[in-house]
Design a protein around this motif. Sequence first.
Motif, mmCIF file in Angstrom:
data_model
loop_
_atom_site.group_PDB
_atom_site.id
_atom_site.type_symbol
_atom_site.label_atom_id
_atom_site.label_comp_id
_atom_site.label_asym_id
_atom_site.label_seq_id
_atom_site.Cartn_x
_atom_site.Cartn_y
_atom_site.Cartn_z
ATOM 1 N N ALA A 93 10.918 6.758 1.622
ATOM 2 C CA ALA A 93 9.991 7.116 2.696
ATOM 3 C C ALA A 93 8.843 6.115 2.781
ATOM 4 C CB ALA A 93 9.459 8.522 2.466
ATOM 5 N N GLY A 94 8.363 5.659 1.634
ATOM 6 C CA GLY A 94 7.304 4.660 1.631
ATOM 7 C C GLY A 94 7.750 3.338 2.220
ATOM 8 N N VAL A 95 8.953 2.924 1.880
ATOM 9 C CA VAL A 95 9.491 1.667 2.420
ATOM 10 C C VAL A 95 9.697 1.770 3.927
ATOM 11 C CG1 VAL A 95 11.481 0.114 2.404
ATOM 12 C CG2 VAL A 95 10.536 0.933 0.257
ATOM 13 N N VAL A 96 10.284 2.876 4.376
ATOM 14 C CA VAL A 96 10.520 3.051 5.814
ATOM 15 C C VAL A 96 9.194 3.126 6.568
ATOM 16 C CG1 VAL A 96 11.419 4.662 7.535
ATOM 17 C CG2 VAL A 96 12.778 4.115 5.530
ATOM 18 N N GLY A 97 8.217 3.841 6.012
ATOM 19 C CA GLY A 97 6.907 3.915 6.656
ATOM 20 C C GLY A 97 6.222 2.567 6.743
ATOM 21 N N ALA A 98 6.314 1.793 5.678
ATOM 22 C CA ALA A 98 5.700 0.462 5.677
ATOM 23 C C ALA A 98 6.381 -0.462 6.676
ATOM 24 C CB ALA A 98 5.752 -0.127 4.282
ATOM 25 N N LEU A 99 7.696 -0.379 6.765
ATOM 26 C CA LEU A 99 8.409 -1.195 7.755
ATOM 27 C C LEU A 99 8.030 -0.792 9.173
ATOM 28 C CD1 LEU A 99 11.950 -1.467 6.138
ATOM 29 C CD2 LEU A 99 10.234 -3.264 6.382
ATOM 30 N N ALA A 100 7.864 0.512 9.399
ATOM 31 C CA ALA A 100 7.460 0.970 10.730
ATOM 32 C C ALA A 100 6.066 0.466 11.071
ATOM 33 C CB ALA A 100 7.516 2.492 10.790
ATOM 34 N N LEU A 101 5.128 0.552 10.131
ATOM 35 C CA LEU A 101 3.785 0.047 10.386
ATOM 36 C C LEU A 101 3.781 -1.461 10.597
ATOM 37 C CD1 LEU A 101 1.633 2.113 7.877
ATOM 38 C CD2 LEU A 101 1.681 2.292 10.357
ATOM 39 N N GLY A 102 4.593 -2.184 9.842
ATOM 40 C CA GLY A 102 4.689 -3.631 10.030
ATOM 41 C C GLY A 102 5.264 -3.995 11.389
ATOM 42 N N ALA A 103 6.256 -3.220 11.840
ATOM 43 C CA ALA A 103 6.839 -3.474 13.163
ATOM 44 C C ALA A 103 5.837 -3.197 14.263
ATOM 45 C CB ALA A 103 8.086 -2.618 13.349
ATOM 46 N N ILE A 104 5.053 -2.139 14.103
ATOM 47 C CA ILE A 104 4.026 -1.830 15.103
ATOM 48 C C ILE A 104 2.976 -2.931 15.156
ATOM 49 C CG2 ILE A 104 2.132 -0.243 15.628
ATOM 50 C CD1 ILE A 104 3.953 2.003 14.544
ATOM 51 N N ALA A 105 2.555 -3.406 13.997
ATOM 52 C CA ALA A 105 1.557 -4.476 13.948
ATOM 53 C C ALA A 105 2.111 -5.770 14.537
ATOM 54 C CB ALA A 105 1.108 -4.706 12.511
ATOM 55 N N ALA A 106 3.370 -6.063 14.272
ATOM 56 C CA ALA A 106 3.973 -7.288 14.803
ATOM 57 C C ALA A 106 4.128 -7.217 16.317
ATOM 58 C CB ALA A 106 5.323 -7.540 14.149
ATOM 59 N N SER A 107 4.490 -6.044 16.836
ATOM 60 C CA SER A 107 4.648 -5.926 18.288
ATOM 61 C C SER A 107 3.302 -5.978 18.994
ATOM 62 C CB SER A 107 5.382 -4.638 18.648
ATOM 63 O OG SER A 107 4.582 -3.518 18.329
ATOM 64 N N ALA A 108 2.243 -5.533 18.330
ATOM 65 C CA ALA A 108 0.919 -5.597 18.928
ATOM 66 C C ALA A 108 0.416 -7.036 18.998
ATOM 67 C CB ALA A 108 -0.060 -4.745 18.134
ATOM 68 N N ALA A 109 0.894 -7.896 18.114
ATOM 69 C CA ALA A 109 0.445 -9.284 18.090
ATOM 70 C C ALA A 109 1.180 -10.154 19.108
ATOM 71 C CB ALA A 109 0.628 -9.870 16.699
ATOM 72 N N GLN A 110 2.233 -9.642 19.719
ATOM 73 C CA GLN A 110 3.006 -10.423 20.677
ATOM 74 C C GLN A 110 2.229 -10.575 21.987
ATOM 75 O OE1 GLN A 110 5.916 -11.890 20.082
ATOM 76 N NE2 GLN A 110 5.868 -11.121 18.004
ATOM 77 N N PRO A 111 2.339 -11.721 22.629
ATOM 78 C CA PRO A 111 1.652 -11.898 23.910
ATOM 79 C C PRO A 111 2.330 -11.079 25.002
ATOM 80 C CG PRO A 111 3.024 -13.792 23.448
ATOM 81 C CD PRO A 111 3.053 -12.918 22.226
ATOM 82 N N THR A 112 1.543 -10.628 25.945
ATOM 83 C CA THR A 112 2.094 -9.866 27.063
ATOM 84 C C THR A 112 1.968 -10.702 28.329
ATOM 85 O OG1 THR A 112 -0.049 -8.821 27.399
ATOM 86 C CG2 THR A 112 1.547 -7.636 26.055
ATOM 87 N N TYR A 113 2.970 -10.613 29.153
ATOM 88 C CA TYR A 113 2.990 -11.360 30.397
ATOM 89 C C TYR A 113 2.772 -10.389 31.549
ATOM 90 C CZ TYR A 113 4.979 -14.846 27.364
ATOM 91 O OH TYR A 113 5.179 -15.722 26.338
ATOM 92 N N VAL A 114 1.703 -10.615 32.296
ATOM 93 C CA VAL A 114 1.351 -9.706 33.377
ATOM 94 C C VAL A 114 1.350 -10.486 34.681
ATOM 95 C CG1 VAL A 114 -0.425 -8.159 34.251
ATOM 96 C CG2 VAL A 114 -0.062 -8.376 31.793
ATOM 97 N N GLY B 297 0.816 -1.207 0.000
ATOM 98 C CA GLY B 297 0.000 0.000 0.000
ATOM 99 C C GLY B 297 0.846 1.252 0.000
ATOM 100 N N ALA B 298 1.908 1.249 0.769
ATOM 101 C CA ALA B 298 2.785 2.415 0.810
ATOM 102 C C ALA B 298 3.500 2.604 -0.519
ATOM 103 C CB ALA B 298 3.800 2.266 1.936
ATOM 104 N N MET B 299 3.865 1.519 -1.168
ATOM 105 C CA MET B 299 4.543 1.634 -2.460
ATOM 106 C C MET B 299 3.599 2.164 -3.535
ATOM 107 S SD MET B 299 7.692 0.875 -2.156
ATOM 108 C CE MET B 299 8.235 0.498 -3.794
ATOM 109 N N THR B 300 2.348 1.742 -3.528
ATOM 110 C CA THR B 300 1.425 2.206 -4.559
ATOM 111 C C THR B 300 0.963 3.630 -4.298
ATOM 112 O OG1 THR B 300 -0.446 1.227 -3.388
ATOM 113 C CG2 THR B 300 0.580 -0.087 -5.123
ATOM 114 N N ILE B 301 0.910 4.034 -3.044
ATOM 115 C CA ILE B 301 0.474 5.393 -2.728
ATOM 116 C C ILE B 301 1.579 6.393 -3.041
ATOM 117 C CG2 ILE B 301 -0.135 6.931 -0.830
ATOM 118 C CD1 ILE B 301 -1.680 4.605 0.374
#
Length: 91
Positions: free
Chosen positions: A43-64, A19-23
């Motif tokens: 800028a598109g590649v860096v933005g896409a990598l940042a969004l992918g990293a955020i999505a991947a970190s949100a999917a990680q389990p949290t230990y409380v 999506g970032a590459m086509t936009i």
Amino acid sequence: MTTFKKTLTAALAALSLAGAMTITTSSAEAYWRRGYNGGAVAAGVVGALALGAIAASAAQPTYVSGCYIQRQSVWSDYRQGYVVRRVRVCQ
């Protein structure tokens, strides 16, 4: 992390990168006055990598508070046998 979550995270990262590459690049903006505008692509590649990293970190389990999720065999009255379930284990 389960196979489904890994697949979903990879698909989300690939989708955001595509999506970032086509936009950021179109035929009208591919060349800018004196040449190729590689900054927009970068800028598109860096933005896409940042969004992918955020999505991947949100999917990680949290230990409380010392609790974690573990797969265990538990008795099922409905199936009249043991089934593998994810249960929370707290120490």
